[in-house]
Design an enzyme around this catalytic site. Structure first.
Site, mmCIF file in Angstrom:
data_model
loop_
_atom_site.group_PDB
_atom_site.id
_atom_site.type_symbol
_atom_site.label_atom_id
_atom_site.label_comp_id
_atom_site.label_asym_id
_atom_site.label_seq_id
_atom_site.Cartn_x
_atom_site.Cartn_y
_atom_site.Cartn_z
ATOM 1 N N ASP A 116 -40.337 44.225 20.701
ATOM 2 C CA ASP A 116 -40.597 45.657 20.842
ATOM 3 C C ASP A 116 -39.483 46.366 21.637
ATOM 4 O O ASP A 116 -38.532 45.731 22.098
ATOM 5 C CB ASP A 116 -41.964 45.820 21.529
ATOM 6 C CG ASP A 116 -42.749 47.000 21.004
ATOM 7 O OD1 ASP A 116 -42.132 47.945 20.482
ATOM 8 O OD2 ASP A 116 -43.995 46.990 21.119
ATOM 9 N N GLU A 172 -38.259 48.560 16.727
ATOM 10 C CA GLU A 172 -37.493 49.570 17.456
ATOM 11 C C GLU A 172 -37.865 50.976 16.992
ATOM 12 O O GLU A 172 -37.308 51.959 17.468
ATOM 13 C CB GLU A 172 -35.998 49.238 17.251
ATOM 14 C CG GLU A 172 -34.990 50.064 17.954
ATOM 15 C CD GLU A 172 -34.554 51.239 17.114
ATOM 16 O OE1 GLU A 172 -33.818 52.079 17.635
ATOM 17 O OE2 GLU A 172 -34.963 51.330 15.932
ATOM 18 N N TRP A 173 -38.834 51.026 16.055
ATOM 19 C CA TRP A 173 -39.447 52.268 15.551
ATOM 20 C C TRP A 173 -38.494 53.174 14.760
ATOM 21 O O TRP A 173 -38.790 54.353 14.542
ATOM 22 C CB TRP A 173 -40.070 53.100 16.697
ATOM 23 C CG TRP A 173 -40.766 52.285 17.726
ATOM 24 C CD1 TRP A 173 -41.702 51.308 17.489
ATOM 25 C CD2 TRP A 173 -40.596 52.327 19.144
ATOM 26 N NE1 TRP A 173 -42.119 50.743 18.671
ATOM 27 C CE2 TRP A 173 -41.450 51.353 19.694
ATOM 28 C CE3 TRP A 173 -39.801 53.098 19.995
ATOM 29 C CZ2 TRP A 173 -41.531 51.124 21.075
ATOM 30 C CZ3 TRP A 173 -39.884 52.882 21.369
ATOM 31 C CH2 TRP A 173 -40.749 51.906 21.884
ATOM 32 N N GLY A 174 -37.325 52.649 14.409
ATOM 33 C CA GLY A 174 -36.402 53.460 13.608
ATOM 34 C C GLY A 174 -35.564 54.415 14.431
ATOM 35 O O GLY A 174 -34.762 55.181 13.883
ATOM 36 N N ASP A 186 -45.747 53.977 15.496
ATOM 37 C CA ASP A 186 -46.957 53.232 15.107
ATOM 38 C C ASP A 186 -47.798 53.956 14.059
ATOM 39 O O ASP A 186 -48.073 55.152 14.180
ATOM 40 C CB ASP A 186 -47.827 52.974 16.344
ATOM 41 C CG ASP A 186 -47.144 52.006 17.298
ATOM 42 O OD1 ASP A 186 -46.007 51.563 16.998
ATOM 43 O OD2 ASP A 186 -47.739 51.701 18.339
HETATM 44 C C1 GLA Z 1 -45.712 49.343 20.380
HETATM 45 C C2 GLA Z 1 -45.528 48.760 18.989
HETATM 46 C C3 GLA Z 1 -46.882 48.369 18.429
HETATM 47 C C4 GLA Z 1 -47.545 47.355 19.342
HETATM 48 C C5 GLA Z 1 -47.647 47.908 20.758
HETATM 49 C C6 GLA Z 1 -48.088 46.851 21.752
HETATM 50 O O1 GLA Z 1 -46.398 50.542 20.347
HETATM 51 O O2 GLA Z 1 -44.878 49.664 18.154
HETATM 52 O O3 GLA Z 1 -46.743 47.845 17.127
HETATM 53 O O4 GLA Z 1 -46.817 46.157 19.334
HETATM 54 O O5 GLA Z 1 -46.401 48.409 21.218
HETATM 55 O O6 GLA Z 1 -48.145 47.316 23.062
#
Ligand code: GLA
Length: 398
Positions: free
Chosen positions: A159, A192-194, A214
């Protein structure tokens, strides 16, 4: 004199060979070199349904249910514990497991998952803390990778919380190298969410990378910043060229079965993920799965599209208001096609052979992948009435 010349010649060859090996060893490692996930990974992750409420019983139960429900038979393989299994570091810097929730330890849990013929995954973070505030791997990458390998970990989700001003490419490459140095093949799932557009640079760093924040379990949530299903779908448009065998775009794990959408909407969600060559990581309670949810997650004809050996991600071919056509080329030359109705009323949607890259006169077999029915050989076009928020998904085979 001849002997001296021979000696010098041999010495030169030796030098060259040594130089070659030194250069080879100093080349950066590539995640794609690990030879893993040549088709998108399939499995289950604890986060979407259980959040921090993880324990060894939960993970064992998920592994059991993966087998008994037929998910394993359908291709699901990785059982991944997300955040909150870890509580601190000891005085030597080793990661400490939550002993209340995992009294038998992680090695025993990994052994259990392996005994079911499945693979075992774990979670950490490139920063000093995970997103739930547990210890992250910053500064402990090699130590943690060795520990994971000793436990028998097969998959790491990594993450991006609490990373400060760190450079994503550098931080993820460090863990990629640490995993490689551990000597155990471990799928590297970047989360890394992009933010730093990993699709542009991560092909040789991770085996998959999240393309968005997310996912939320809703079709189009009222909550302002929530990434609902349709928002995430829109964010995949244009990323298709960056995915391929061993390196996938990851629009997040599935919400199918978590209760926030209708069965029709979950069918759309699963269909799009299959067409997008997205990792199929279920995120629901496998132990308590209604039949209609199991039928979605184990639809073999859709999974075959997702797992197609060509590894070519599908894309949006057409958009006309709320109606869309998405298509994906498959290894045998056929096309998987989704007629997608985002509107609130049923709608007629059609796809033409020319849109799919075929000549209009071509006679092709059309099969409905949800109805599991051949619709005959057709030329030029196929159209269907598509329910509101639903899909019709077909395979067109010349
Ligand atoms: C982030 C990630 C999620 C999950 C949470 C856990 O938000 O994007 O997919 O792994 O952390 O805390």
């Amino acid at each position: 004199m001849i002997a001296v010349r021979k000696f010098v010649k041999q010495a030169c060859w030796c030098c060259l060979a040594v130089c070659f090996l030194v250069i080879l060893n100093s080349l950066p490692a590539k995640a794609s070199d690990n030879g893993l996930v040549l088709t998108p990974p399939m499995g289950w992750n604890s986060w979407n349904k259980f959040g921090c409420n993880v324990s060894e019983d939960l993970i064992k139960g998920a592994a059991d249910a993966m087998v008994s429900s037929g998910m394993k038979e359908a291709g699901y393989e990785y059982v991944v514990i997300d955040d909150c299994w870890q509580v601190s570091r000891d005085t030597s810097g080793n990661i400490v497991v939550d002993a209340q929730r995992f009294p038998s330890g992680i090695k025993a849990l990994a052994d259990y998952v392996h005994s079911k013929g499945l693979k075992f995954g774990i979670y950490s973070d490139a920063g000093v803390k995970t997103c739930a505030g547990r210890p992250g791997s910053a500064g402990h990458e090699y130590q943690d990778a060795l520990q994971y390998a000793a436990w028998g970990v097969d998959y790491l989700k990594y993450d991006w919380c609490h990373t400060g001003k760190a450079n994503a490419e550098w931080a993820y490459s460090t863990m990629r190298d640490a995993l490689k140095a551990s000597g155990r093949p471990i799928v590297f799932s970047m989360c890394e969410w992009g933010t730093a557009k990993p699709w542009l640079w991560a092909k040789d760093v991770g085996n998959l990378w999240r393309t968005t924040g997310d996912i939320s379990d809703c079709w189009n949530c009222a909550k302002k910043d929530a990434l609902s299903f349709v928002k995430i779908v829109d964010m995949q448009d244009g990323l298709e060229t960056y995915a391929g065998p061993g390196h996938w775009n990851d629009p997040d794990s599935l919400e199918v079965g978590n209760g926030g959408m209708t069965t029709t909407e979950y069918r759309s969600h699963f269909s799009l993920w299959c067409l997008l060559a997205a990792p199929l990581i279920a995120g629901n309670d496998l132990k308590n799965m209604p039949a209609e949810i199991k039928d979605i997650l184990t639809n073999k004809e859709l999974i075959a599209v997702n797992q197609d050996a060509l590894g070519m991600q599908g894309r949006r071919m057409k958009k006309n208001g709320d109606t869309e056509v998405w298509a994906r080329q498959l290894a045998d030359g056929s096309r998987a096609v989704i007629l997608f109705n985002r509107g609130t009323e049923d709608a007629q949607i059609a796809v033409s052979w020319v849109d799919l890259g075929y000549p209009a006169h071509l006679s092709a077999n059309v099969r409905d992948l949800w109805a599991k029915k051949d619709l005959g050989r057709l030329t030029s076009t196929y159209g269907a009435n598509v329910p509101s928020h639903g899909v019709v998904m077909i395979k067109v085979t010349p």
